[in-house]
Design an enzyme around this catalytic site. Structure first.
Site, short mmCIF file in Angstrom:
data_model
loop_
_atom_site.label_atom_id
_atom_site.label_comp_id
_atom_site.label_asym_id
_atom_site.label_seq_id
_atom_site.Cartn_x
_atom_site.Cartn_y
_atom_site.Cartn_z
N GLY A 85 0.83 -1.20 0.00
CA GLY A 85 0.00 0.00 0.00
C GLY A 85 0.86 1.24 0.00
N LYS A 86 0.20 2.37 -0.04
CA LYS A 86 0.94 3.63 -0.09
C LYS A 86 1.84 3.78 1.13
CE LYS A 86 -2.45 5.76 -3.04
NZ LYS A 86 -3.47 6.72 -3.30
N ARG A 87 1.38 3.23 2.25
CA ARG A 87 2.17 3.34 3.47
C ARG A 87 3.47 2.53 3.43
NH1 ARG A 87 -2.13 2.07 7.13
NH2 ARG A 87 -3.56 3.15 5.74
#
Ligand code: GLU
Length: 479
Positions: free
Chosen positions: A245-247
C-alpha cells in the site's frame, strides 16, 4: 474468443504499482485475442473522489503503453465511461429489480442499522441485514437507499485464477444498490456496466472474491450471463504478509518514471510479478507479453514487491534499448536526466558520454551522479587520493612522479583515441612497474574523483586530451 476486458479504477488518488497490474493483465488478454480494452472511471464514491486523479490514471496508462479502445478521451459506443454520468442507466436497471420484487427501498436510519449490528455482535452471530428487513418498505424514490432482496442459496463458480469455488447462502445479503445520494454502489454499478459494455472477463483484485456470491445473485436476478471471473492476487509489501500500500512506500507509477525507470522495464516487472510463462525467461517486451501471457499461469498467492529486481530489469532494458534501437533511442529517453553541468554541452558529446556509461546505469537518473565529471572539473581531493585503497602504500612523491610520467606520455600521444590510449597506458604500466589497479586507479581518480568510471581509455578518449592533461596537472600540483 475475442475478450472484452476493462480497467475500472476509482479516481481516489494516484495509481500506485500495487494496483496498476489490474490494468496490465486485462490489456494483454484483450490484445492477445484481438478483443477490446475498456477504461471506465468508477467515480461514484463522491467522498473519496480526488480532483485530477483521472488525468493521472490516463497518464500512467499511456506511459506504460496500455492504450484503450473505449473510454475517456477516445469515446466509444457504450459511453459515458464515467460512472457518475450513468445515473439514469443504473436507475433503469434498478427499476427492473423493483419490478421483479428483488429490490426494496430502505429508509432505516444508520443508527438503527448500527444497533442491529451491535445486537449480532453481542450474540456472536454474523450480522446479515436480510434478517432485519423492514416489514413495510415504502415505494422507492430518489433519496432513499435501495437494497437488493437476497434469496440465499449455495453457489458454485469458476475463477480463472483461484479455480473452482463454492459458497454457502450465509455469504449473501441484502446489499445496497443505490445509495441515498442517488449514486449506485460499486456492487451494483459494475454489474450493470460490465453487462452494458459487453465485458467478457472481469479481472480485478482478489479482495472482491468474497463478494462474488452477491454478484452471482445479481446476475441471476437481472437475467445476465456471468462473465468470466478472474481474481488477481495482491502484490505484497516487501516485509510482512500484507498487501502493498501507499504506506509501504508504494510510489505512484509515474514517480518511477521521474526516477529514471523505463516504461518497458516497469511493464515487464509488473506483468511478471505473479506470472511467468513456465520458462526461465525474464525479459519481456509488450509484444512478448501479448504473445505469451495466459491466465492459467497467474500465481494464486500474492507476489512480493522487490525493488532490487525492478532496478535490475531496468538496467537490462537500458542496455537492450541501446543495443537494439541504437544510442539515439536511449539518448532520447535520457533527456531531462543529465546533471545541470551538462546544459552547455552539445548532443554529440552527451551521446558519447552515454555510449560509454550506459551499461553501468540502473536508472536514467544515475546519469546525474555518474557523469558530472564529464562536464565539469571535479574538486581535487588529495585526501581521497592518498587514502585510496590501491594508493595508500605509495608515498606522495611516488604518486606525483607517476602523475608526471602519465602527463608526459599522454601529451606526446599522436592520435587521441581509445586504442592509442590503451597502448600508452599499457606501456606506462611496463615503464613504471605498477599494477593496473594502482596506476589506473590513480589516473581515474585524478581525472574524475568519482568512485566509478567507464573503462579508463574510453573515459580519457571522451574527456579529450586538453581536459585530461589539465586535470592531471592540477592534481600533480596539489599533491
Ligand atoms: N473501482 C474498483 C477499484 O478501483 C474496481 C474494481 C473492478 O475492477 O471491478 O478497486
Amino acid at each position: 474468443m475475442k475478450a472484452i476486458t476493462r480497467f475500472a479504477p476509482s479516481p481516489t488518488g494516484y495509481i500506485h504499482i500495487g494496483n496498476v497490474r489490474s490494468a496490465i493483465y486485462p490489456y494483454l488478454i484483450a490484445r492477445q485475442t484481438g478483443g477490446k480494452m475498456i477504461l471506465r472511471i468508477e467515480d461514484t464514491d463522491r467522498e473519496r473522489f480526488v480532483e485530477g486523479a483521472t488525468d493521472l490514471i490516463e497518464d500512467t496508462l499511456k506511459w506504460l503503453g496500455l492504450d484503450w479502445d473505449e473510454g475517456p478521451i477516445v469515446g466509444g459506443p457504450h459511453g459515458p465511461y464515467f460512472q457518475s454520468e450513468r445515473k439514469d442507466i443504473y436507475e433503469t436497471w434498478a427499476k427492473k429489480l423493483i419490478a421483479a420484487g428483488r429490490a426494496y427501498a430502505d429508509p432505516t436510519p444508520k443508527e438503527q442499522i448500527d444497533a442491529y449490528r451491535a445486537e449480532c455482535n453481542a450474540k456472536k452471530i454474523p450480522f446479515l441485514y436480510r434478517n432485519f428487513r423492514p416489514e413495510n418498505p415504502p415505494e422507492w424514490q430518489p433519496g432513499i437507499p435501495l437494497r437488493f432482496k437476497a434469496e440465499p442459496k449455495p453457489y458454485t463458480w469458476h475463477d480463472e485464477v483461484m479455480g473452482d469455488m463454492h459458497a454457502g447462502p450465509e455469504t449473501e445479503d441484502d446489499i445496497i444498490i443505490l445509495k441515498k445520494d442517488g449514486y449506485p454502489t460499486y456492487n451494483f454499478a459494475h454489474i450493470v456496466d460490465d453487462a452494458e459494455m459487453g465485458v467478457t472477463h472481469v479481472m480485478r483484485g482478489v479482495e472482491y472474491l468474497s463478494s462474488v456470491p452477491n454478484y452471482l445473485a445479481l446476475y441471476e436476478a437481472l437475467h445476465l450471463e456471468r462473465p468470466r471471473l478472474v481474481s488477481l492476487p495482491h502484490i505484497l509489501a516487501p516485509n510482512g504478509n500484507k498487501k502493498l500500500g501507499k504506506r509501504d512506500g508504494a510510489k505512484s507509477v509515474t514517480e518511477y518514471r521521474e526516477d529514471g525507470i523505463l516504461a518497458e522495464a516497469m511493464l515487464n516487472y509488473l506483468a511478471c510479478l505473479g506470472w511467468n510463462d513456465g520458462t526461465e525467461n525474464e525479459i519481456y517486451s509488450k509484444a512478448d507479453l501479448i504473445k505469451h501471457f495466459s491466465l492459467d499461469r497467474i500465481q494464486t498467492s500474492g507476489a512480493r514487491y522487490d525493488e532490487t529486481k525492478l532496478l535490475w530489469l531496468n538496467g537490462q532494458w537500458i542496455r537492450k534499448i541501446f543495443t537494439e534501437q541504437g544510442k539515439e533511442a536511449l539518448f532520447e529517453r535520457a533527456k531531462g536526466f543529465w546533471p545541470d553541468s551538462a546544459a552547455s554541452f552539445d548532443d554529440d558529446y552527451k551521446m558519447q558520454v552515454l555510449s560509454i556509461i550506459y551499461d553501468r546505469l540502473k536508472t536514467l537518473s544515475d546519469l546525474k551522479e555518474m557523469t558530472d565529471y564529464f562536464f565539469k572539473d571535479p574538486t581535487v581531493d588529495v585526501d581521497a587520493l592518498v587514502n585510496n585503497k590501491f594508493l595508500k602504500k605509495m608515498s606522495e612523491a611516488e604518486i606525483e612522479s607517476l602523475l608526471k610520467k602519465t602527463i608526459v606520455s599522454l601529451s606526446n600521444l599522436g592520435t587521441w583515441n581509445a586504442d592509442s590510449l590503451q597502448e600508452a597506458l599499457n606501456s606506462l604500466l611496463e615503464e613504471t612497474n605498477k599494477k593496473p589497479a594502482e596506476l589506473f586507479s590513480l589516473i581515474r581518480l585524478a581525472v574524475s574523483f568519482a568512485p566509478f568510471s567507464p573503462a579508463l581509455n574510453l573515459t580519457l578518449e571522451t574527456l579529450g586530451r586538453d581536459t585530461t592533461i589539465a586535470r592531471l596537472n592540477s592534481v600533480a600540483r596539489a599533491i
